[in-house]
Design an enzyme around this catalytic site. Sequence first.
Site, PDB file in Angstrom:
ATOM      1  N   ARG A 137       6.093  -0.030  -7.495  1.00  0.00           N
ATOM      2  CA  ARG A 137       6.714   1.025  -6.672  1.00  0.00           C
ATOM      3  C   ARG A 137       7.308   0.445  -5.391  1.00  0.00           C
ATOM      4  O   ARG A 137       7.171   1.000  -4.304  1.00  0.00           O
ATOM      5  CB  ARG A 137       5.703   2.119  -6.310  1.00  0.00           C
ATOM      6  CG  ARG A 137       5.334   2.999  -7.489  1.00  0.00           C
ATOM      7  CD  ARG A 137       4.411   4.130  -7.072  1.00  0.00           C
ATOM      8  NE  ARG A 137       5.142   5.146  -6.358  1.00  0.00           N
ATOM      9  CZ  ARG A 137       4.711   5.734  -5.249  1.00  0.00           C
ATOM     10  NH1 ARG A 137       3.570   5.385  -4.704  1.00  0.00           N
ATOM     11  NH2 ARG A 137       5.414   6.667  -4.689  1.00  0.00           N
TER      12      ARG A 137
ATOM     13  N   ARG B 100      12.639   3.340  -0.166  1.00  0.00           N
ATOM     14  CA  ARG B 100      11.299   3.408  -0.764  1.00  0.00           C
ATOM     15  C   ARG B 100      11.392   3.767  -2.247  1.00  0.00           C
ATOM     16  O   ARG B 100      12.276   4.507  -2.658  1.00  0.00           O
ATOM     17  CB  ARG B 100      10.445   4.481  -0.081  1.00  0.00           C
ATOM     18  CG  ARG B 100      10.037   4.144   1.322  1.00  0.00           C
ATOM     19  CD  ARG B 100       9.286   5.300   1.966  1.00  0.00           C
ATOM     20  NE  ARG B 100       8.002   5.547   1.326  1.00  0.00           N
ATOM     21  CZ  ARG B 100       7.596   6.741   0.901  1.00  0.00           C
ATOM     22  NH1 ARG B 100       8.365   7.793   1.008  1.00  0.00           N
ATOM     23  NH2 ARG B 100       6.423   6.859   0.335  1.00  0.00           N
TER      24      ARG B 100
ATOM     25  N   GLU C 227       0.781 -11.921  -3.783  1.00  0.00           N
ATOM     26  CA  GLU C 227      -0.676 -12.119  -3.720  1.00  0.00           C
ATOM     27  C   GLU C 227      -1.356 -11.757  -5.029  1.00  0.00           C
ATOM     28  O   GLU C 227      -2.500 -12.121  -5.245  1.00  0.00           O
ATOM     29  CB  GLU C 227      -1.284 -11.318  -2.550  1.00  0.00           C
ATOM     30  CG  GLU C 227      -1.382  -9.809  -2.731  1.00  0.00           C
ATOM     31  CD  GLU C 227      -0.059  -9.064  -2.628  1.00  0.00           C
ATOM     32  OE1 GLU C 227       0.986  -9.716  -2.437  1.00  0.00           O
ATOM     33  OE2 GLU C 227      -0.065  -7.824  -2.762  1.00  0.00           O
TER      34      GLU C 227
ATOM     35  N   CYS D 125       6.142  -5.354   0.279  1.00  0.00           N
ATOM     36  CA  CYS D 125       6.225  -4.009  -0.290  1.00  0.00           C
ATOM     37  C   CYS D 125       6.151  -2.945   0.811  1.00  0.00           C
ATOM     38  O   CYS D 125       7.081  -2.832   1.600  1.00  0.00           O
ATOM     39  CB  CYS D 125       5.161  -3.866  -1.366  1.00  0.00           C
ATOM     40  SG  CYS D 125       5.633  -2.698  -2.628  1.00  0.00           S
TER      41      CYS D 125
ATOM     42  N   HIS E  16       4.824  -8.340  -4.768  1.00  0.00           N
ATOM     43  CA  HIS E  16       3.450  -8.708  -4.410  1.00  0.00           C
ATOM     44  C   HIS E  16       3.107 -10.127  -4.851  1.00  0.00           C
ATOM     45  O   HIS E  16       2.562 -10.314  -5.943  1.00  0.00           O
ATOM     46  CB  HIS E  16       2.474  -7.739  -5.088  1.00  0.00           C
ATOM     47  CG  HIS E  16       2.498  -6.367  -4.512  1.00  0.00           C
ATOM     48  ND1 HIS E  16       1.675  -5.984  -3.479  1.00  0.00           N
ATOM     49  CD2 HIS E  16       3.254  -5.300  -4.808  1.00  0.00           C
ATOM     50  CE1 HIS E  16       1.912  -4.730  -3.167  1.00  0.00           C
ATOM     51  NE2 HIS E  16       2.868  -4.282  -3.961  1.00  0.00           N
TER      52      HIS E  16
ATOM     53  N   GLY F  74       0.870  -1.174   0.000  1.00  0.00           N
ATOM     54  CA  GLY F  74       0.000   0.000   0.000  1.00  0.00           C
ATOM     55  C   GLY F  74       0.897   1.211   0.000  1.00  0.00           C
ATOM     56  O   GLY F  74       1.760   1.340  -0.857  1.00  0.00           O
ATOM     57  N   GLU F  75       0.751   2.046   0.986  1.00  0.00           N
ATOM     58  CA  GLU F  75       1.611   3.230   1.105  1.00  0.00           C
ATOM     59  C   GLU F  75       2.110   3.274   2.556  1.00  0.00           C
ATOM     60  O   GLU F  75       1.329   3.505   3.471  1.00  0.00           O
ATOM     61  CB  GLU F  75       0.807   4.476   0.711  1.00  0.00           C
ATOM     62  CG  GLU F  75       1.524   5.781   0.930  1.00  0.00           C
ATOM     63  CD  GLU F  75       2.960   5.792   0.382  1.00  0.00           C
ATOM     64  OE1 GLU F  75       3.166   5.463  -0.802  1.00  0.00           O
ATOM     65  OE2 GLU F  75       3.880   6.109   1.156  1.00  0.00           O
ATOM     66  N   SER F  76       3.422   3.062   2.703  1.00  0.00           N
ATOM     67  CA  SER F  76       3.959   2.905   4.057  1.00  0.00           C
ATOM     68  C   SER F  76       3.756   4.141   4.918  1.00  0.00           C
ATOM     69  O   SER F  76       3.522   4.026   6.127  1.00  0.00           O
ATOM     70  CB  SER F  76       5.441   2.542   3.989  1.00  0.00           C
ATOM     71  OG  SER F  76       6.161   3.517   3.235  1.00  0.00           O
TER      72      SER F  76
HETATM   73  N1  GLN Z   1       5.771   3.049  -2.540  1.00  0.00           N
HETATM   74  C1  GLN Z   1       5.017   2.479  -1.470  1.00  0.00           C
HETATM   75  C2  GLN Z   1       5.523   2.945  -0.106  1.00  0.00           C
HETATM   76  O1  GLN Z   1       6.448   3.677  -0.009  1.00  0.00           O
HETATM   77  C3  GLN Z   1       5.024   0.963  -1.513  1.00  0.00           C
HETATM   78  C4  GLN Z   1       4.293   0.469  -2.733  1.00  0.00           C
HETATM   79  C5  GLN Z   1       3.582  -0.840  -2.533  1.00  0.00           C
HETATM   80  O2  GLN Z   1       3.366  -1.290  -1.396  1.00  0.00           O
HETATM   81  N2  GLN Z   1       3.150  -1.429  -3.629  1.00  0.00           N
HETATM   82  O3  GLN Z   1       4.983   2.568   0.876  1.00  0.00           O
END
Ligand code: GLN
Length: 199
Positions: free
Chosen positions: A142, A112, A180, A83, A178, A51-53
């Site tokens: 990403r 990241r 999953e 991720c 990923h 997701g987005e950390s």
């Molecule tokens: N770029 C995202 C982050 O910094 C990670 C991307 C992902 O989990 N697919 O959290």
Amino acid sequence: MAGKAAKVGVLALQGDVREHAALLEGLGADVVLVRRPEELAAVDGLVIPGGESSVIDKLSRIFGMQEPIRAAIADGMPMLGTCAGLIMLADSVADAIDGQESFGGLDVVVRRNAFGRQVESFEAELEVPALGEEPVKAAFIRGPVVESVGADAEVLAALPDGRVVAVEQGNLLGISFHPEITGETRFHERFLDRVAARS
Ligand code: GLN
């Protein structure tokens, strides 16, 4: 825990929670979506999704989850981070946003967005000797790269150019990609084995 089925959680603050829950259920696990300390206390293992950390970090503090998760890590609870989840499990994060924190636990530095922007997402076949001969089909979106690996962590997989994308330390498993979304189940099976060995 004798006599009780092992329950596993998916941290459900943000990210691709449902994909992990579905995969784990497909493997026969009893899955709980974890947003609160009481829910964490009821599980024997935790998956931290992609997701987005920086968002997962912020929400985990708002929901009062940072300290309970750190305590669970210190207590040896098996966890799988993919991720953004890997970023959350790393002791140190490069290219973090201002004030961004991780839970820590893996003796690594991750960077990241090391593979560039969303449009530069790619799939790769990865050799992961710990999972057997069949290569892993890995989707990178990403994702972070593991920039340095400390003495306590072990490399599970690297890209052909040497960049490390999967690490393990005790009961913690962190991967840049990923599984999953490519139907790769072996990391989750490895996580469930750890949970079963402990409960
Ligand atoms: N770029 C995202 C982050 O910094 C990670 C991307 C992902 O989990 N697919 O959290």
